[in-house]
Design a protein around this motif. Structure first.
Motif, PDB file in Angstrom:
ATOM      1  N   SER A 191       0.823  -1.216   0.000  1.00 60.23           N
ATOM      2  CA  SER A 191       0.000   0.000   0.000  1.00 60.23           C
ATOM      3  C   SER A 191       0.857   1.265   0.000  1.00 60.23           C
ATOM      4  O   SER A 191       0.414   2.325  -0.433  1.00 60.23           O
ATOM      5  CB  SER A 191      -0.932  -0.006   1.210  1.00 60.23           C
ATOM      6  N   ASN A 192       2.123   1.132   0.456  1.00 56.74           N
ATOM      7  CA  ASN A 192       2.996   2.326   0.490  1.00 56.74           C
ATOM      8  C   ASN A 192       3.952   2.370  -0.709  1.00 56.74           C
ATOM      9  O   ASN A 192       4.957   3.063  -0.676  1.00 56.74           O
ATOM     10  CB  ASN A 192       3.780   2.364   1.799  1.00 56.74           C
ATOM     11  N   TYR A 193       3.672   1.576  -1.781  1.00 55.65           N
ATOM     12  CA  TYR A 193       4.500   1.546  -3.000  1.00 55.65           C
ATOM     13  C   TYR A 193       4.546   2.937  -3.621  1.00 55.65           C
ATOM     14  O   TYR A 193       3.527   3.611  -3.740  1.00 55.65           O
ATOM     15  CB  TYR A 193       3.875   0.554  -3.976  1.00 55.65           C
ATOM     16  N   ARG A 194       5.783   3.378  -4.017  1.00 59.84           N
ATOM     17  CA  ARG A 194       5.929   4.732  -4.563  1.00 59.84           C
ATOM     18  C   ARG A 194       6.531   4.682  -5.965  1.00 59.84           C
ATOM     19  O   ARG A 194       7.309   3.782  -6.265  1.00 59.84           O
ATOM     20  CB  ARG A 194       6.806   5.589  -3.643  1.00 59.84           C
ATOM     21  N   THR A 195       6.205   5.619  -6.811  1.00 55.51           N
ATOM     22  CA  THR A 195       6.765   5.670  -8.159  1.00 55.51           C
ATOM     23  C   THR A 195       7.517   6.983  -8.329  1.00 55.51           C
ATOM     24  O   THR A 195       7.274   7.964  -7.611  1.00 55.51           O
ATOM     25  CB  THR A 195       5.667   5.602  -9.236  1.00 55.51           C
ATOM     26  N   SER A 196       8.485   6.964  -9.288  1.00 52.36           N
ATOM     27  CA  SER A 196       9.177   8.202  -9.643  1.00 52.36           C
ATOM     28  C   SER A 196       9.495   8.150 -11.123  1.00 52.36           C
ATOM     29  O   SER A 196       9.583   7.057 -11.704  1.00 52.36           O
ATOM     30  CB  SER A 196      10.447   8.377  -8.806  1.00 52.36           C
ATOM     31  N   PRO A 197       9.718   9.294 -11.780  1.00 52.60           N
ATOM     32  CA  PRO A 197      10.009   9.297 -13.218  1.00 52.60           C
ATOM     33  C   PRO A 197      11.292   8.528 -13.514  1.00 52.60           C
ATOM     34  O   PRO A 197      12.223   8.540 -12.700  1.00 52.60           O
ATOM     35  CB  PRO A 197      10.166  10.788 -13.546  1.00 52.60           C
ATOM     36  N   ILE A 198      11.341   7.861 -14.683  1.00 55.59           N
ATOM     37  CA  ILE A 198      12.571   7.154 -15.065  1.00 55.59           C
ATOM     38  C   ILE A 198      13.507   8.082 -15.836  1.00 55.59           C
ATOM     39  O   ILE A 198      14.524   7.624 -16.373  1.00 55.59           O
ATOM     40  CB  ILE A 198      12.272   5.889 -15.879  1.00 55.59           C
ATOM     41  N   GLY A 199      13.242   9.353 -15.880  1.00 61.39           N
ATOM     42  CA  GLY A 199      14.109  10.327 -16.514  1.00 61.39           C
ATOM     43  C   GLY A 199      13.337  11.596 -16.808  1.00 61.39           C
ATOM     44  O   GLY A 199      12.118  11.661 -16.598  1.00 61.39           O
ATOM     45  N   TYR A 200      14.096  12.597 -17.263  1.00 60.02           N
ATOM     46  CA  TYR A 200      13.495  13.912 -17.512  1.00 60.02           C
ATOM     47  C   TYR A 200      13.978  14.438 -18.860  1.00 60.02           C
ATOM     48  O   TYR A 200      15.045  14.058 -19.344  1.00 60.02           O
ATOM     49  CB  TYR A 200      13.894  14.894 -16.409  1.00 60.02           C
ATOM     50  N   SER A 201      13.207  15.319 -19.445  1.00 65.39           N
ATOM     51  CA  SER A 201      13.641  15.985 -20.683  1.00 65.39           C
ATOM     52  C   SER A 201      13.505  17.497 -20.576  1.00 65.39           C
ATOM     53  O   SER A 201      13.744  18.209 -21.543  1.00 65.39           O
ATOM     54  CB  SER A 201      12.817  15.462 -21.871  1.00 65.39           C
ATOM     55  N   ASP A 202      13.140  17.976 -19.398  1.00 66.02           N
ATOM     56  CA  ASP A 202      12.931  19.421 -19.230  1.00 66.02           C
ATOM     57  C   ASP A 202      13.939  20.007 -18.247  1.00 66.02           C
ATOM     58  O   ASP A 202      13.691  21.019 -17.608  1.00 66.02           O
ATOM     59  CB  ASP A 202      11.499  19.684 -18.731  1.00 66.02           C
ATOM     60  N   THR A 203      15.090  19.353 -18.135  1.00 66.55           N
ATOM     61  CA  THR A 203      16.111  19.776 -17.178  1.00 66.55           C
ATOM     62  C   THR A 203      17.258  20.485 -17.894  1.00 66.55           C
ATOM     63  O   THR A 203      17.389  20.369 -19.119  1.00 66.55           O
ATOM     64  CB  THR A 203      16.647  18.532 -16.443  1.00 66.55           C
ATOM     65  N   PRO A 204      18.116  21.197 -17.175  1.00 67.62           N
ATOM     66  CA  PRO A 204      19.217  21.913 -17.834  1.00 67.62           C
ATOM     67  C   PRO A 204      20.280  20.963 -18.387  1.00 67.62           C
ATOM     68  O   PRO A 204      20.434  19.843 -17.900  1.00 67.62           O
ATOM     69  CB  PRO A 204      19.806  22.786 -16.716  1.00 67.62           C
ATOM     70  N   VAL A 205      20.993  21.436 -19.397  1.00 62.99           N
ATOM     71  CA  VAL A 205      22.090  20.655 -19.983  1.00 62.99           C
ATOM     72  C   VAL A 205      23.278  20.712 -19.034  1.00 62.99           C
ATOM     73  O   VAL A 205      23.597  21.767 -18.475  1.00 62.99           O
ATOM     74  CB  VAL A 205      22.469  21.215 -21.374  1.00 62.99           C
ATOM     75  N   LEU A 206      23.917  19.564 -18.849  1.00 61.62           N
ATOM     76  CA  LEU A 206      25.081  19.489 -17.961  1.00 61.62           C
ATOM     77  C   LEU A 206      26.271  20.215 -18.596  1.00 61.62           C
ATOM     78  O   LEU A 206      26.521  20.044 -19.796  1.00 61.62           O
ATOM     79  CB  LEU A 206      25.452  18.026 -17.717  1.00 61.62           C
ATOM     80  N   PRO A 207      27.022  20.984 -17.823  1.00 59.23           N
ATOM     81  CA  PRO A 207      28.198  21.665 -18.388  1.00 59.23           C
ATOM     82  C   PRO A 207      29.199  20.658 -18.958  1.00 59.23           C
ATOM     83  O   PRO A 207      29.508  19.672 -18.307  1.00 59.23           O
ATOM     84  CB  PRO A 207      28.806  22.395 -17.181  1.00 59.23           C
ATOM     85  N   GLY A 208      29.613  20.899 -20.183  1.00 63.30           N
ATOM     86  CA  GLY A 208      30.629  20.040 -20.800  1.00 63.30           C
ATOM     87  C   GLY A 208      30.118  18.696 -21.269  1.00 63.30           C
ATOM     88  O   GLY A 208      30.906  17.830 -21.653  1.00 63.30           O
ATOM     89  N   GLN A 209      28.799  18.477 -21.213  1.00 62.36           N
ATOM     90  CA  GLN A 209      28.243  17.200 -21.659  1.00 62.36           C
ATOM     91  C   GLN A 209      27.085  17.468 -22.617  1.00 62.36           C
ATOM     92  O   GLN A 209      26.438  18.506 -22.533  1.00 62.36           O
ATOM     93  CB  GLN A 209      27.705  16.393 -20.469  1.00 62.36           C
ATOM     94  N   PRO A 210      26.805  16.489 -23.492  1.00 62.67           N
ATOM     95  CA  PRO A 210      25.656  16.680 -24.383  1.00 62.67           C
ATOM     96  C   PRO A 210      24.334  16.326 -23.716  1.00 62.67           C
ATOM     97  O   PRO A 210      23.287  16.441 -24.344  1.00 62.67           O
ATOM     98  CB  PRO A 210      25.954  15.715 -25.533  1.00 62.67           C
ATOM     99  N   TRP A 211      24.359  15.901 -22.485  1.00 61.78           N
ATOM    100  CA  TRP A 211      23.163  15.383 -21.810  1.00 61.78           C
ATOM    101  C   TRP A 211      22.591  16.389 -20.830  1.00 61.78           C
ATOM    102  O   TRP A 211      23.312  17.198 -20.240  1.00 61.78           O
ATOM    103  CB  TRP A 211      23.484  14.085 -21.064  1.00 61.78           C
ATOM    104  N   LYS A 212      21.275  16.257 -20.650  1.00 65.78           N
ATOM    105  CA  LYS A 212      20.604  17.042 -19.613  1.00 65.78           C
ATOM    106  C   LYS A 212      20.736  16.330 -18.271  1.00 65.78           C
ATOM    107  O   LYS A 212      21.017  15.123 -18.217  1.00 65.78           O
ATOM    108  CB  LYS A 212      19.123  17.208 -19.959  1.00 65.78           C
ATOM    109  N   VAL A 213      20.489  17.042 -17.191  1.00 64.71           N
ATOM    110  CA  VAL A 213      20.465  16.421 -15.868  1.00 64.71           C
ATOM    111  C   VAL A 213      19.375  15.339 -15.851  1.00 64.71           C
ATOM    112  O   VAL A 213      18.243  15.591 -16.303  1.00 64.71           O
ATOM    113  CB  VAL A 213      20.171  17.485 -14.786  1.00 64.71           C
ATOM    114  N   HIS A 214      19.704  14.161 -15.436  1.00 66.64           N
ATOM    115  CA  HIS A 214      18.770  13.007 -15.363  1.00 66.64           C
ATOM    116  C   HIS A 214      18.136  12.704 -16.723  1.00 66.64           C
ATOM    117  O   HIS A 214      16.970  12.275 -16.792  1.00 66.64           O
ATOM    118  CB  HIS A 214      17.640  13.253 -14.344  1.00 66.64           C
ATOM    119  N   ASP A 215      18.879  12.900 -17.801  1.00 63.35           N
ATOM    120  CA  ASP A 215      18.326  12.817 -19.164  1.00 63.35           C
ATOM    121  C   ASP A 215      17.670  11.459 -19.425  1.00 63.35           C
ATOM    122  O   ASP A 215      18.324  10.411 -19.308  1.00 63.35           O
ATOM    123  CB  ASP A 215      19.460  13.045 -20.166  1.00 63.35           C
ATOM    124  N   ILE A 216      16.405  11.484 -19.820  1.00 61.51           N
ATOM    125  CA  ILE A 216      15.694  10.214 -20.061  1.00 61.51           C
ATOM    126  C   ILE A 216      16.246   9.487 -21.281  1.00 61.51           C
ATOM    127  O   ILE A 216      16.137   8.271 -21.398  1.00 61.51           O
ATOM    128  CB  ILE A 216      14.171  10.464 -20.209  1.00 61.51           C
TER     129      ILE A 216
END
Ligand code: MG
Length: 280
Positions: A36-61
């Motif tokens: 009954s206390n099972y919790r869910t969270s996103p498996i990634g994001y696409s609306d986050t800032p781009v990481l400095p020096g990387q082509p990926w966003k923070v937590h990029d889905i």
């Protein structure tokens, strides 16, 4: 009664009746109910800032997930993506600086027998993780640099020293775990002669462009579970009583184990090729 019934069966039906009974599959267990206390969270994001020096966003889905590697059953065992260079049985992964590999294999280890040449791996490696176990001779038949001297020659030329360094007052940059002739280990965790030591070595190969060094090698070494070099810059190839400059070589080179005319033993040798940092 029974006989009469069998006689009335067609040949196909008779064959089917004589077949071994098929195992009955047990009913599938139902998926466990979510608590009954099972919790869910996103498996990634696409609306986050781009990481400095990387082509990926923070937590990029869309970012590729790391490859799955199965670890060895016990600590120190080779994981599923390792290249096993010595598994205790034969030297098929090796040649030597003097022709075929002639070190002695017995009881799950290989022993240097002296003056038969460095062992040289058939495969070549650049950035890599090395796991190597070694022991110095139980019988001390020399002093200082004659106590089981050998070495892990990464890319065939950069030496992590192997030496019985138990109560051995030899020079600091020649002790076990030293980047020979350059940097002593941070501490000396060497076991007694005859006991097994473990090196886990994390190697970033030097880079050359147009025959010039553009990035030196860096090494991290864990010796019997103790950190003895932490991303240490390597200043050049191994040299005795000298300083050697880098000389260009291929991006991948064989591993070598030094024959210093003593009798060290090695076992459980494996290597993992490492993906360059900028490809994660
Ligand atoms: Mg040596």
């Amino acid at each position: 009664m029974q006989r009469r019934k069998l006689l009335t069966l067609t040949p196909a039906a008779l064959a089917a009746a004589q077949q071994a009974p098929q195992p009955v599959k047990p009913p599938q267990a139902p998926a466990p109910a979510k608590p009954s206390n099972y919790r869910t969270s996103p498996i990634g994001y696409s609306d986050t800032p781009v990481l400095p020096g990387q082509p990926w966003k923070v937590h990029d889905i869309a970012r590729p997930r790391p490859a799955v590697v199965t670890p060895g059953p016990r600590p120190g065992d080779p994981p599923s993506d390792a290249v096993v260079l010595f598994n205790g049985r034969d030297l098929s992964a090796w040649t030597s600086s003097k022709g075929p590999a002639r070190w002695k294999v017995e009881n799950g280890y290989v022993e240097c027998v002296g003056r038969t040449g460095d062992l040289i791996s058939r495969e070549k490696f650049g950035d890599a993780q090395y796991h190597i176990e070694w022991s110095a001779p139980a019988l001390i038949d020399g002093d200082s640099q004659w106590r089981g001297n050998s070495g892990v020659l990464i890319m065939g030329r950069y030496e992590i020293q192997v030496l019985d360094s138990w109560d051995n007052p030899t020079y600091a940059d020649g002790q076990a775990g030293a980047i020979y002739g350059q940097w002593p280990p941070l501490v000396n965790p060497c076991r007694r002669p005859g006991e097994w030591n473990v090196y886990d070595i994390f190697w970033q190969a030097p880079k050359f462009e147009a025959n010039k060094l553009v990035k030196p090698a860096y090494v991290t070494v864990v010796f019997n579970g103790v950190l003895v070099h932490h991303h240490q810059e390597v200043t050049g190839p191994m040299a005795h009583r000298a300083v050697r400059q880098y000389a260009p070589h291929a991006p991948e080179e064989p591993l070598a184990l030094q024959d210093h005319d003593t009798r060290p033993r090695y076992r459980n040798i494996w290597v993992r090729r490492l993906k360059p940092y900028d490809q994660r």
